[in-house]
Design an enzyme around this catalytic site. Structure first.
Site, PDB file in Angstrom:
ATOM      1  N   SER A  54       2.989  -2.527   4.092  1.00 13.99           N
ATOM      2  CA  SER A  54       3.000  -1.071   3.926  1.00 13.99           C
ATOM      3  C   SER A  54       4.218  -0.654   3.121  1.00 13.99           C
ATOM      4  O   SER A  54       5.212  -1.388   3.055  1.00 13.99           O
ATOM      5  CB  SER A  54       3.069  -0.397   5.290  1.00 13.99           C
ATOM      6  OG  SER A  54       4.340  -0.618   5.864  1.00 13.99           O
ATOM      7  N   ASP A  55       4.154   0.522   2.521  1.00 16.82           N
ATOM      8  CA  ASP A  55       5.385   1.136   2.039  1.00 16.82           C
ATOM      9  C   ASP A  55       6.177   1.586   3.276  1.00 16.82           C
ATOM     10  O   ASP A  55       5.654   1.631   4.394  1.00 16.82           O
ATOM     11  CB  ASP A  55       5.092   2.314   1.093  1.00 16.82           C
ATOM     12  CG  ASP A  55       6.298   2.625   0.205  1.00 16.82           C
ATOM     13  OD1 ASP A  55       7.424   2.226   0.552  1.00 16.82           O
ATOM     14  OD2 ASP A  55       6.114   3.282  -0.844  1.00 16.82           O
ATOM     15  N   TRP A  56       7.428   1.913   3.062  1.00 17.66           N
ATOM     16  CA  TRP A  56       8.358   2.160   4.169  1.00 17.66           C
ATOM     17  C   TRP A  56       8.106   3.540   4.812  1.00 17.66           C
ATOM     18  O   TRP A  56       8.398   4.574   4.220  1.00 17.66           O
ATOM     19  CB  TRP A  56       9.785   2.039   3.647  1.00 17.66           C
ATOM     20  CG  TRP A  56      10.325   0.643   3.704  1.00 17.66           C
ATOM     21  CD1 TRP A  56      11.465   0.259   4.360  1.00 17.66           C
ATOM     22  CD2 TRP A  56       9.795  -0.557   3.130  1.00 17.66           C
ATOM     23  NE1 TRP A  56      11.647  -1.103   4.227  1.00 17.66           N
ATOM     24  CE2 TRP A  56      10.647  -1.627   3.494  1.00 17.66           C
ATOM     25  CE3 TRP A  56       8.650  -0.856   2.378  1.00 17.66           C
ATOM     26  CZ2 TRP A  56      10.408  -2.949   3.112  1.00 17.66           C
ATOM     27  CZ3 TRP A  56       8.419  -2.171   1.993  1.00 17.66           C
ATOM     28  CH2 TRP A  56       9.281  -3.196   2.361  1.00 17.66           C
ATOM     29  N   GLY A  57       7.550   3.521   6.003  1.00 15.09           N
ATOM     30  CA  GLY A  57       7.221   4.777   6.667  1.00 15.09           C
ATOM     31  C   GLY A  57       5.807   5.226   6.363  1.00 15.09           C
ATOM     32  O   GLY A  57       5.450   6.381   6.610  1.00 15.09           O
ATOM     33  N   CYS A  96       0.852  -1.200   0.000  1.00 15.43           N
ATOM     34  CA  CYS A  96       0.000   0.000   0.000  1.00 15.43           C
ATOM     35  C   CYS A  96       0.883   1.244   0.000  1.00 15.43           C
ATOM     36  O   CYS A  96       2.031   1.218   0.444  1.00 15.43           O
ATOM     37  CB  CYS A  96      -0.995  -0.021   1.147  1.00 15.43           C
ATOM     38  SG  CYS A  96      -0.263  -0.340   2.762  1.00 15.43           S
TER      39      CYS A  96
END
Ligand code: BGC
Length: 752
Positions: A280-283, A247
């Site tokens: 998730s995408d990173w952060g 995402c």
């Protein structure tokens, strides 16, 4: 790696056939999760039943090596890369080792000293091949290298539609059309997962710009979203069956991509029945309850978040019941389903680094580049160049040493080396992106094809000097570059660094001038009419120099077709410049880079084009672009004839394609269909790449993808194909109708 492992298997089988070391007859599997006859989700559910709460919580977050190293609880044997989920040996659950891998196994800022990999051309080049086989081979190659390096989850499969010609990551994606993107990303993912590792599809969804990527709110109607960006993912997931969906950072209609119940649960699980896991995408995670209950299954690189959301906070939320235990169980079930379905559970990746067939892999990269280079202009048939020139001058773009590559998480340190590497001075991409060239010198490749010619290089910084050198040469080849990177959009479509003036000056001095564009998307070409030949070579990957030379000198017949529209001016596009530049400039620029503590305020981005992305926007507005979607020339000619159209429940066309020229080559006939509704624009409904000998005719049959002709009904959550008369065109590009027909289709409603 696949070859080695299947060879091993055959050897084992041969041994069994000879009665050598025959294993005892297989016993009934001891545990349901080892029973390969069960569906992956049933095996995953059985594993979850056998797990403790601590073990479940261990799987729903991954560590980000650069920040996690030495932290309490972090593994001590992490490979410096994107992330790691610690496995559970007692249950056979492997440690997940994640690497970026859009264009090859990434090693952006050489966090793994000396670790090189094969670099494919930009995904836009792969898209330009219109060839699912090229996409598959690229994925299979990357997957094999990743596995050999002990990675087993690849952050690949970028398929955000190009809504804006200035997007910083346009080069990492597959263009503006949902059908083309979906088919190619599906093939790519299948290739990756043929190595029994997990691939993602990313970034779900509408991560259409880099400016303020953590904070902008993409505002779009549900029907328009289903008919465009979601459709690319829908087709890609169907065809590729990725173990995971990543995402996105951005907000979609008010909720962040990784906290968006509509896209993560209603669409992905409800409409599409997806069974793998959402990472998730990173952060990109900003909450515990909201994210978990919306449908996020795994928090990636959790140290980058603005809180530690999926560890103790998640444990507490489950204890309180604000995240149901059943939801935590389903999160883990989804992760394990992806791991089992990809084949990783049953065929774990090696524990030690394995050898790689770099020569064979380099050819995969070269083929993708050769098929993906688009010949945009060839006035007077100036190309292919005859190998009779005595003097050839090569100008600009560092073409003496290599070819440009794009920046950001997709960056590969290619096997041939990196002759030029320029760190960024600042800006959101500075920490993880560098401007680099692959070691594939166009100059050397041109010299190799013209051994008796004198081939010289002029750097192009002085247009007058370059023009003087061009004047005294038989042929002038200009290499024009435009660099793009993740985390930053470009702010002008004009070629930077005075290259327009350089091209004008050289073309005025020598009529035998060709311009080779190494760009991450469209550029403006104010000099177009003055230059006889132009190639779009994208970022052509680690064999780009050879590929370009082979096209220029006719060893390879160009066959790429544009996967994106090239506008005449930025003002033709729906948004002439990145939205939010002013807001971001006023805020903490680092918040744009995926780093923690993002402070920039949110801002809306509207999409007046709705589902009419790319060429359909231009058609709707009556704008003629510089080069349309689907466009590309060849050294031969293709003729179309004998169109037959069948309607009814599905739309099928058949026609003949003939190579009517003198050179073997490949064509991509495209089926465009216009639905009956008054304001509907023609859409690509099918395409096929066809390779033909001179004089050869092939009978081609294409069936329209029904969803490209349908509209999404948000209330019924189904597709509606309106009954009526549909205009049919077989074209060489969007807007072309070399053959025309009509079909009557029956009214139909169908579920995704
Ligand atoms: C990018 C992703 C990438 C991830 C891990 C993010 O900043 O948006 O595409 O996979 O970092 O490197």
């Amino acid at each position: 790696m696949r070859v080695t492992r299947s060879a091993l298997r055959s050897a084992l089988l041969a041994g069994i056939a000879l009665g050598l070391a025959a294993p005892a007859l297989a016993k009934a599997p001891a545990q349901p999760w080892t029973n390969r006859a069960l569906p992956p989700e049933a095996r995953a559910a059985a594993l979850v039943k056998a797990m403790t709460q601590d073990e479940k919580l261990q799987l729903v977050r991954t560590w980000f090596p650069p920040l996690a190293t030495g932290k309490p609880g972090a593994p001590t044997d992490m490979i410096p890369s994107a992330g790691e989920m610690v496995g559970i040996p007692r249950l056979g659950i492997p440690t997940l080792r994640e690497s970026d891998a859009s264009l090859g196994v990434a090693n952006q800022v050489e966090q793994r000293k000396g670790d090189t990999a094969t670099a494919l051309p930009a995904s836009l080049a792969t898209a330009a091949t219109f060839d699912p086989e090229v996409a598959y081979e690229g994925g299979a190659m990357i997957g094999a290298e990743a596995r050999a390096k002990r990675f087993n989850v690849l952050l690949a499969g970028g398929t955000n539609l190009t809504r804006d010609p200035w997007g910083g990551r346009d080069f990492e994606y597959l263009g503006e059309d949902p059908l083309l993107s979906g088919i190619l990303v599906g093939a790519h993912i299948k290739g990756v997962e043929s190595n029994h590792i997990v691939s993602t599809i990313k970034h779900y969804v509408l991560n259409a710009q880099e400016t303020g990527r953590m904070v902008y709110d993409a505002r779009i109607g549900q029907a328009a979203l289903h008919e465009s960006d979601l459709l690319a993912f829908e087709i890609g997931i169907e065809k590729g069956r990725p173990g995971s969906v990543m995402c996105s950072y951005n907000i979609i209609n008010g909720d962040h991509g990784c906290e968006n119940h509509e896209t993560l649960t209603n669409v992905l699980r409800g409409d599409w029945g997806y069974k793998g896991f959402v990472m998730s995408d990173w952060g990109a995670v900003h909450s515990t309850e909201k994210a978990a209950n919306a449908g996020l299954d795994q928090d990636s690189g959790a140290e980058l978040d603005d809180g530690d959301w999926f560890r103790e906070k998640l444990r507490a939320a489950v204890a309180k019941g604000t995240v149901p235990q059943a939801r935590l169980d389903s999160m883990v079930t989804h992760i394990l389903t992806g791991v089992i379905q990809s084949g990783l559970y049953d065929d774990p990746s090696p524990q030690t680094v394995q050898p790689i067939d770099t020569d064979a892999h380099a050819l995969v990269a070269q083929k993708a580049a050769e098929e993906g280079i688009v010949l945009l202009r060839n006035a007077g048939g100036v190309l292919p160049l005859a190998a009779t020139a005595k003097t050839i001058v090569i100008i600009g773009g560092h073409a003496d040493v290599g070819v440009l590559s794009g920046g950001g998480s997709s960056q590969v340190r290619s096997t041939g080396g990196v002759p030029i590497e320029i760190p960024l001075k600042g800006g959101p991409a500075a920490s993880f992106s560098r401007t680099t060239w692959h070691n594939s010198s166009p100059l050397k490749a041109v010299q190799a094809l013209n051994p008796s010619a004198t081939v010289t290089y002029v750097d192009g910084s002085d247009p007058a000097a370059a023009a003087a050198a061009a004047k005294s040469a038989d042929i002038a080849l200009i290499f024009a570059t435009q660099w793009r990177t993740e985390a930053e959009d470009i702010t002008t479509l004009a070629l930077p660094d005075n290259q327009d003036a350089l091209i004008e000056a050289v073309a005025a001095a020598n009529p035998k001038t060709a311009v080779v564009l190494e760009t991450g998307g469209p550029v403006l070409m104010p000099w177009l009419e003055k230059v006889p030949a132009v190639l779009a070579a994208w970022y052509p990957g680690q064999k780009g120099g050879e590929a370009i030379a082979n096209i220029l000198f006719g060893k390879v017949n160009p066959s790429g077709r544009l996967p994106i529209t090239f506008p005449k001016a930025a003002s033709q596009a729906p948004r002439p410049e990145p939205v939010g530049l002013d807001i971001i400039a006023k805020n903490d620029a680092a918040s744009n880079a995926g780093s923690p503590g993002g402070a920039a305020q949110s801002f809306p981005v509207e999409y007046p084009e709705g589902a009419d992305v790319g060429y359909r926007w231009y058609a709707k507005k009556g704008e003629t672009p510089l080069f349309p979607f689907g466009y590309g020339l060849s050294y031969t000619r293709f003729a179309y004839a004998n169109l037959k159209v069948t309607g009814g429940a599905t739309l099928t066309v058949s026609f003949d394609v003939t190579n009517s020229g003198k050179t073997a080559g490949a064509d991509v006939p495209q089926l465009y269909v216009t639905p009956p509704a008054g304001d509907a624009q023609a859409r690509l409904a099918a395409f096929q790449r066809v390779t033909l000998r001179p004089g050869e005719t092939r009978h081609v049959t294409l069936t329209a993808e029904r969803r490209t002709l349908s509209t999404w009904n948000e209330t019924a959550r189904d597709w509606h194909l309106a009954g009526g008369r549909y205009a049919v065109a077989i074209g060489k590009h969007a807007g072309d109708a070399t053959l025309k027909g009509e079909a009557t289709l029956a009214d139909a409603k169908f579920k995704p």
